[in-house]
Design an enzyme around this catalytic site. Structure first.
Site, PDB file in Angstrom:
ATOM      1  N   GLU A  40     -15.685  46.717   2.607  1.00 24.26           N
ATOM      2  CA  GLU A  40     -15.755  45.101   2.544  1.00 24.26           C
ATOM      3  C   GLU A  40     -15.229  44.288   1.547  1.00 24.26           C
ATOM      4  O   GLU A  40     -15.038  42.867   2.561  1.00 24.26           O
ATOM      5  CB  GLU A  40     -16.936  45.515   2.605  1.00 24.26           C
ATOM      6  CG  GLU A  40     -18.760  44.639   2.700  1.00 24.26           C
ATOM      7  CD  GLU A  40     -19.268  44.229   0.739  1.00 24.26           C
ATOM      8  OE1 GLU A  40     -19.693  42.980   0.689  1.00 24.26           O
ATOM      9  OE2 GLU A  40     -19.743  45.178   0.704  1.00 24.26           O
ATOM     10  N   ASP A  44     -13.429  41.259   4.448  1.00 28.67           N
ATOM     11  CA  ASP A  44     -13.952  39.820   4.506  1.00 28.67           C
ATOM     12  C   ASP A  44     -12.872  38.858   4.348  1.00 28.67           C
ATOM     13  O   ASP A  44     -12.754  37.786   5.236  1.00 28.67           O
ATOM     14  CB  ASP A  44     -14.652  39.297   2.931  1.00 28.67           C
ATOM     15  CG  ASP A  44     -14.908  38.434   2.636  1.00 28.67           C
ATOM     16  OD1 ASP A  44     -15.733  38.058   3.558  1.00 28.67           O
ATOM     17  OD2 ASP A  44     -14.269  38.003   1.792  1.00 28.67           O
ATOM     18  N   ASP A 133     -22.452  43.334   5.541  1.00 30.39           N
ATOM     19  CA  ASP A 133     -21.292  44.025   4.665  1.00 30.39           C
ATOM     20  C   ASP A 133     -20.837  45.168   5.796  1.00 30.39           C
ATOM     21  O   ASP A 133     -19.264  45.566   5.691  1.00 30.39           O
ATOM     22  CB  ASP A 133     -21.785  44.588   3.652  1.00 30.39           C
ATOM     23  CG  ASP A 133     -22.428  43.048   2.513  1.00 30.39           C
ATOM     24  OD1 ASP A 133     -22.124  42.509   3.108  1.00 30.39           O
ATOM     25  OD2 ASP A 133     -23.477  43.860   1.660  1.00 30.39           O
ATOM     26  N   GLU A 136     -18.287  44.115   7.790  1.00 28.30           N
ATOM     27  CA  GLU A 136     -16.998  43.554   7.332  1.00 28.30           C
ATOM     28  C   GLU A 136     -16.102  44.372   7.019  1.00 28.30           C
ATOM     29  O   GLU A 136     -15.018  44.789   7.136  1.00 28.30           O
ATOM     30  CB  GLU A 136     -16.828  42.428   5.862  1.00 28.30           C
ATOM     31  CG  GLU A 136     -17.886  41.018   6.433  1.00 28.30           C
ATOM     32  CD  GLU A 136     -18.167  40.529   5.089  1.00 28.30           C
ATOM     33  OE1 GLU A 136     -17.497  39.562   4.896  1.00 28.30           O
ATOM     34  OE2 GLU A 136     -18.668  41.226   4.142  1.00 28.30           O
TER      35      GLU A 136
END
Length: 247
Positions: A40, A44, A133, A136
């Site tokens: 994650e 991101d 999340d 990502e």
């Protein structure tokens, strides 16, 4: 490979050469120590770069500050949650008993403020922060599996049906965006965010996030039930400090 992962892989239009990355990307920390949080973190950054490139091409006349606002709108938790709902991602997530089963229902109720009204009894499978999340994490997994070009192509597919225009900017002026604009107007680098602590049960965590501006020697912290919300809280605290110091 599990049928739910096969279905997810097909929707992503990416066949993993390392299926273990897909397995980890869909594993919540409540299920296993081999969870998706590092993916994650990576995803991101990849997402922000890919969306920045997308906006640079599509909104060529928009200045930097307004591009930042539009990007913030596209990568915020609610936007990623809506994208995740278009995939069979919730069905593929591996969650611990406290989130997926009927046990510890009382404990889950303590976090009721973080659940949407239609999520009662869903075992957290459609919890916005968990799905955002995980999306990502999937982007990070594709990046590790096949490189940036493949991850960028995935991001472009995810956003291909999303209307992207300068009109989106007003909806996205949150604390993080306001802080970044403040810094950009003074030719300063973006703030640095770091999760410094995570406490509480896996199904109901609290993230403490630090927001730093090295050029000013300032650091503020904020806490919330998700990393993204923690970053917003830390950014809000930093804005308050800047205002108090008349900077």
């Amino acid at each position: 490979m599990r049928p739910d992962l096969i279905a997810l892989q097909e929707r992503l239009q990416h066949v993993f050469s390392d299926p273990g990355l897909l397995e980890r990307a869909t594993t919540h920390r409540s299920f296993s120590a081999e969870h998706n949080e590092r993916l994650e973190f990576l995803g991101d950054s990849v997402l922000n770069l890919a969306v920045s490139s997308l906006l640079y091409q599509r909104l060529s006349a928009l200045p930097e500050g307004e591009l930042s606002r539009v990007r913030a709108n596209l990568v915020r938790q609610e936007s990623l949650y809506q994208l995740a709902l278009r995939l069979p991602l919730a069905q593929a997530l591996r969650l611990g008993e406290s989130l997926s089963g009927n046990r510890q229902r009382r404990s889950r109720r303590r976090c009721a403020d973080e659940l949407q009204p239609d999520e009662a009894g869903s075992g957290g499978l459609q919890h916005p922060s968990i799905l955002a999340d995980a999306l990502e994490a999937l982007i990070g997994a594709v990046y590790l599996d096949a490189g940036y070009a493949s991850a960028q192509a995935l991001v472009q597919r995810l956003f291909q049906d999303v209307e992207i225009s300068p009109r989106m900017q007003a909806a996205a002026r949150d604390a993080k965006t306001a802080l970044q604009e403040w810094l950009a107007s003074r030719k300063m680098k973006p703030p640095q965010y770091q999760v410094v602590a995570r406490v509480g049960a896996a199904h109901c965590p609290t993230f403490e996030v630090a927001c730093g501006i090295p050029a000013l020697g300032l650091t503020e912290r904020g806490s919330a039930g998700s990393r993204q919300a923690g970053e917003q809280a830390a950014a809000a605290a930093m804005l308050a400090t800047l205002k108090a110091r008349n900077l």
